[in-house]
Scaffold this active site. Structure first.
Site, PDB file in Angstrom:
ATOM      1  N   ASN A 122      27.348  35.762  35.390  1.00  0.00           N
ATOM      2  CA  ASN A 122      28.623  35.043  35.230  1.00  0.00           C
ATOM      3  C   ASN A 122      29.837  35.939  35.484  1.00  0.00           C
ATOM      4  O   ASN A 122      30.960  35.528  35.217  1.00  0.00           O
ATOM      5  CB  ASN A 122      28.704  34.398  33.835  1.00  0.00           C
ATOM      6  CG  ASN A 122      28.732  35.418  32.716  1.00  0.00           C
ATOM      7  OD1 ASN A 122      28.890  36.606  32.951  1.00  0.00           O
ATOM      8  ND2 ASN A 122      28.577  34.960  31.493  1.00  0.00           N
ATOM      9  N   LYS A 123      29.598  37.136  35.986  1.00  0.00           N
ATOM     10  CA  LYS A 123      30.722  38.041  36.198  1.00  0.00           C
ATOM     11  C   LYS A 123      31.331  37.839  37.602  1.00  0.00           C
ATOM     12  O   LYS A 123      30.686  37.287  38.490  1.00  0.00           O
ATOM     13  CB  LYS A 123      30.280  39.496  36.006  1.00  0.00           C
ATOM     14  CG  LYS A 123      29.808  39.792  34.578  1.00  0.00           C
ATOM     15  CD  LYS A 123      30.862  39.470  33.551  1.00  0.00           C
ATOM     16  CE  LYS A 123      30.524  39.935  32.146  1.00  0.00           C
ATOM     17  NZ  LYS A 123      29.364  39.284  31.521  1.00  0.00           N
ATOM     18  N   THR A 124      32.564  38.326  37.765  1.00  0.00           N
ATOM     19  CA  THR A 124      33.315  38.112  39.016  1.00  0.00           C
ATOM     20  C   THR A 124      32.510  38.585  40.226  1.00  0.00           C
ATOM     21  O   THR A 124      32.452  37.916  41.251  1.00  0.00           O
ATOM     22  CB  THR A 124      34.666  38.851  38.928  1.00  0.00           C
ATOM     23  OG1 THR A 124      35.359  38.289  37.811  1.00  0.00           O
ATOM     24  CG2 THR A 124      35.491  38.671  40.191  1.00  0.00           C
TER      25      THR A 124
END
Ligand SMILES: Cc1ncc(COP(=O)(O)O)c(C=O)c1O
Length: 367
Positions: free
Chosen positions: A181-183
Site C-alpha cells: 500500500n506504499k507509494t
C-alpha cells in the site's frame, strides 16, 4: 462494486524487469536491479547512499542497530504510529519513551518530546505520519543541542519534503517501506538512506550477516539477513520510474476529497500539508468532529456502500505490551486523533466515479 482503501499501480516496466530476473535466473539478493534501485532511490531523495532491505520494519531495526542503540538507551518515539516504529526499539533491548502528537499536523509534539529528554535519551525515531512531515527545523535543532541520534521513519512519506528537501535526509538515517500500500511498492521491501559514508558501510555490512569485504565467508560482526531480492528491486525500479505520475494522481484524489467535503460542509477535517511541507498525500486521512461516530461510520460504509476504510492507528502505548512504558503519562493529542481518525480509499488508479461514490456515501452516512 467494492472500493478498497488501496491497490498498487503496476503500470510500468514491472513485468518486463521481473521477467528479466527470471530469464537470467537472478532471483535472489544478488543481481543488477538491487544496485540500480538503490542508486535511483538515492538520486530521487537526494541522499548520498541507499541500502535496500527486506521491509520497512527491518529498515528501522537496521538503522537503530547501526547507530549502536541497545540496553539502557531511551528512544523517543510517537505513540501515534504504526507498531513497526516502536518494535525495533524493543528488539534491541532499548526503552521506548512515548511522545504525544500535535492535533494540527498529526506529527510529533516537540514540546512534549523535549520535556521527556533525560540523561539516558540516545535517539529519536521521528515518524512522518500519513505523508505529512514533522517540523524538521525544530526537531534537528533539538537533536543537535541534546546530542541525540535521529532516525526518520518515512514509511508513509516517500516524496514528501520539508522546505523542498526530501524526508529521510535530515536525520542520521531515513527508513522507507515498500509494502503493497506504499507509494512505491515492491510487495514487501524497504530502504535505508544516509548521507554518512561510514554509516552506509555499517548498514550494508549488518544487513548482509556482517560479512567481511576482504575475506570470503568471514564475518566481522553479528549481522542479520535483511536483504532485498533482485525481483523486489526490479519491481521497485519500475515503480520509481512512475513516481511522479503516482504522486500527481494521489494529489488529485486528496484535492477532490478536500474540496468536495468542504462544499458539502461535512463534519470532519482533512489532514492537509502544513507550512514548509509538501505532503506526498500517501493515503487520504480525515478526522471526524465527533469521534463516537467513527466505528459505526466505518461499518456502514463497508456494509451499505461496499467502501473499505481503515481506522487511524491506535496509540501504541495503549497496547498490552507497551502499557507499562506509559504509566502515569497522558497523550491527549494522539488519543484524539486516533479515535476520530480514519483513512479513505486513495489509490492511484481510482476513477472519478469511485471517488464520487465514496464522497456520496460519506455525506449520506454523516447527515
Ligand atoms: C509508519 C510506519 N513505519 C513502519 C512501517 C513498516 O513497514 P513494513 O510494513 O514494510 O515492515 C510502516 C508500514 O507498514 C509504517 O506505516
Amino acid at each position: 462494486m467494492f472500493i478498497p482503501v488501496y491497490e498498487p499501480f503496476l503500470n510500468g516496466n514491472e513485468k518486463k524487469y521481473v521477467d528479466d530476473c527470471l530469464d537470467t535466473s537472478w532471483i535472489s539478493s544478488k543481481g543488477k536491479y538491487v544496485n540500480l534501485f538503490e542508486q535511483k532511490f538515492a538520486e530521487y531523495t537526494g541522499a548520498a547512499h541507499a541500502v535496500g532491505v527486506s521491509n520497512g520494519t527491518v529498515a528501522i531495526h537496521l538503522a537503530l542497530a547501526a547507530l549502536g542503540i541497545g540496553p539502557g538507551d531511551e528512544v523517543l518515539v510517537p505513540t501515534l504510529t504504526y507498531i513497526a516504529s516502536v518494535n525495533p526499539i524493543m528488539y534491541l533491548g532499548a526503552t521506548p519513551v512515548f511522545v504525544d502528537s500535535t492535533v494540527d499536523n498529526w506529527q510529533l509534539d516537540l514540546s512534549d518530546l523535549e520535556s521527556k529528554i533525560t540523561a539516558k535519551t540516545k535517539a529519536v525515531v521521528a515518524v512522518h505520519l500519513y505523508g505529512n512531515v514533522c517540523d524538521m527545523d525544530r526537531l534537528v535543532s533539538i537533536c543537535r543541542s541534546h546530542n541525540l541520534l535521529l532516525v526518520e521513519d518515512c514509511a508513509e512519506a516517500l516524496g514528501s519534503t520539508w522546505n523542498g528537501r526530501h524526508v529521510g535526509t535530515f536525520g542520521d538515517i531515513g527508513c522507507f517501506s515498500f509494502f503493497g500500500n506504499k507509494t512505491v511498492t515492491t510487495g514487501e521491501g524497504g530502504m535505508v538512506i544516509t548521507c554518512d559514508g561510514e554509516l552506509a558501510k555499517r548498514l550494508a555490512s549488518l544487513k548482509g550477516q556482517g560479512v567481511s569485504q576482504t575475506r570470503y565467508y568471514w564475518h566481522d560482526v553479528i549481522g542479520y539477513n535483511f536483504r532485498m531480492t533482485n525481483i523486489e528491486a526490479a519491481i521497485g525500479l519500475a515503480q520509481l520510474e512512475q513516481i511522479e505520475e503516482i504522486m500527481v494522481r494521489k494529489r488529485r484524489i486528496a484535492e477532490y476529497y478536500k474540496d468536495e467535503f468542504a462544499k458539502r460542509a461535512l463534519p470532519l477535517s482533512v489532514l492537509w500539508e502544513t507550512e514548509h511541507v509538501h505532503n506526498c498525500m500517501w493515503l487520504p486521512t480525515i478526522r471526524l468532529n465527533d469521534a463516537t461516530r467513527r466505528d459505526s461510520l466505518m461499518a456502514d460504509l463497508k456494509e451499505k456502500h461496499d467502501v473499505e476504510t481503515r481506522p487511524a492507528f491506535y496509540p501504541v502505548h495503549t497496547m498490552p505490551m507497551y502499557v507499562k512504558y506509559a504509566a502515569g503519562k497522558k497523550f491527549p493529542g494522539a488519543e484524539q486523533l486516533s479515535y476520530a481518525g480514519m483513512n479513505l480509499p486513495g489509490f492511484p488508479g481510482m476513477t472519478a466515479e469511485q471517488l464520487e461514490r465514496v464522497a456520496d456515501a460519506l455525506a449520506r452516512e454523516l447527515k
